[in-house]
Write a protein that holds these residues in place. Structure first.
Motif: not given
Length: 365
Positions: A50-56
């Protein structure tokens, strides 16, 4: 010095708004040593996926989000085997509830709920111009569904059932729900607020999706703030019959769910196994904490949420809050009712037990 009063003939607030109590949020941690257990937040950090999606997605925040939240609504619909048209989203379940009341209530209509329950209910009802109707909980902290059904009038438009109930943690009684729904007129929207439903593990609990499919006046309200750990992004949703869901979308603030929230919620639904593992840890700690507190002499409800509830006199409430604060632990007190304490990791929960296990420090509950 600037005056805060309105000049003669100047704008004035609606009477209902001027008389509103302020919503009191749980206090946030002031230092790294403070255990913030007042707001029922997830103590887990964001899932890596989820954090990766938010960063993107953060690289796109100069663009408006999808106004209809189509991808998110499709993901929710697939998750619950309903149609996309039956799903409405908003900024947290409180935001969606405000959309519900705006869509359904005219001035002086009645919005009924148990008390004590979520403190935003009377505020949101009054903001919508409706009349809040509080029905006391039973002595075992259950919703008094008989009393609620009997309290329905021609002006009743919405009944809110919070399950598991905030702040008591008690879930609805499945044996009583069928009779209750059959007694409530179909013109009354029954909103089942399940902000904490993922933490529920009692066998035989109410199957709200089944009730929704069989009773057209049932609406399910849920959030990504609790078990999914997205409290800071504000994403909630409702599942309702198509005309009602369409009304909720019409009363929504344009672009109310931002890009980060929409993407994080979709990714969270895709991480179902990881969420289940985290929820299982919370349930394990909940059982351990309740057993330990009862062994220490406290009367504790069979909470089905990520918190536990101590109903107690105001004198004891103040003593408990003070003792916890001395140990750098923030909890939530409710005047006239008791104390709610969020569950956290094992070590933090042990800090809570170290305070509350000294039962002799406090008076009769």
């Amino acid at each position: 010095m600037t005056s805060t009063s309105s000049p003669p003939g100047g704008p004035r607030l609606r009477t209902a708004v001027a008389g509103l109590p302020s919503y009191v949020p749980g206090r946030s941690a002031e230092t790294a040593l403070t255990a913030a257990l007042a707001s029922n937040e997830s103590h887990f950090p964001p899932l890596p996926s989820v954090a990766d999606v938010i960063t993107t997605e953060a690289g796109r925040i100069h663009r408006y989000p999808n106004m209809a939240s189509e991808e998110l609504r499709e993901a929710i619909a697939l998750h619950f085997a309903v149609s996309t048209d039956e799903v409405a989203v908003g900024p947290g379940s409180s935001g969606v509830l405000q959309q519900i009341l705006s869509a359904v209530c005219d001035p002086e209509d009645e919005v009924m709920f148990a008390w004590r329950s979520f403190e935003a209910y009377p505020i949101l009802a009054a903001v919508a111009g409706a009349t809040p109707v509080r029905v006391p909980l039973l002595s075992d902290e259950q919703h008094d569904l008989d009393a609620m059904a009997a309290a329905v009038t021609d002006r009743t438009r919405v009944i809110i059932l919070c399950s598991p109930n905030n702040p008591t943690g008690v879930s609805l009684d499945p044996a009583s729900m069928e009779d209750f729904l059959s007694r409530v007129p179909s013109r009354v929207l029954v909103v089942i607020d399940e902000a904490y439903i993922e933490f529920q593990d009692e066998p035989g609990d109410v199957d709200t999706l089944d009730l929704y499919r069989r009773y057209p006046h049932v609406c399910i309200l849920r959030t990504f703030s609790k078990a999914y750990g997205l409290a800071g992004l504000r994403v909630g949703y409702a599942i309702a019959r198509v005309p009602v869901a369409e009304g909720l979308r019409r009363t929504a603030i344009p672009f109310g769910v931002n890009r980060l929230g929409q993407s994080a919620a979709v990714a969270s639904l895709a991480a179902d196994d990881e969420i289940r593992a985290r929820v299982s840890e919370v349930r394990t700690e909940r059982r351990r904490m309740i057993a330990a507190l009862r062994a220490a002499g406290w009367t504790v409800t069979d909470s089905q949420a990520n918190f536990f509830w101590l109903r107690c006199r105001d004198e004891v409430r103040e003593q408990v809050l003070s003792a916890l604060a001395d140990a750098n632990i923030l909890a939530r007190g409710y005047q006239g009712d008791g104390v709610r304490i969020s569950l956290a990791d094992h070590d933090t929960n042990e800090r809570v037990l170290a305070v509350l296990s000294k039962r002799e420090r406090f008076g009769d509950q």
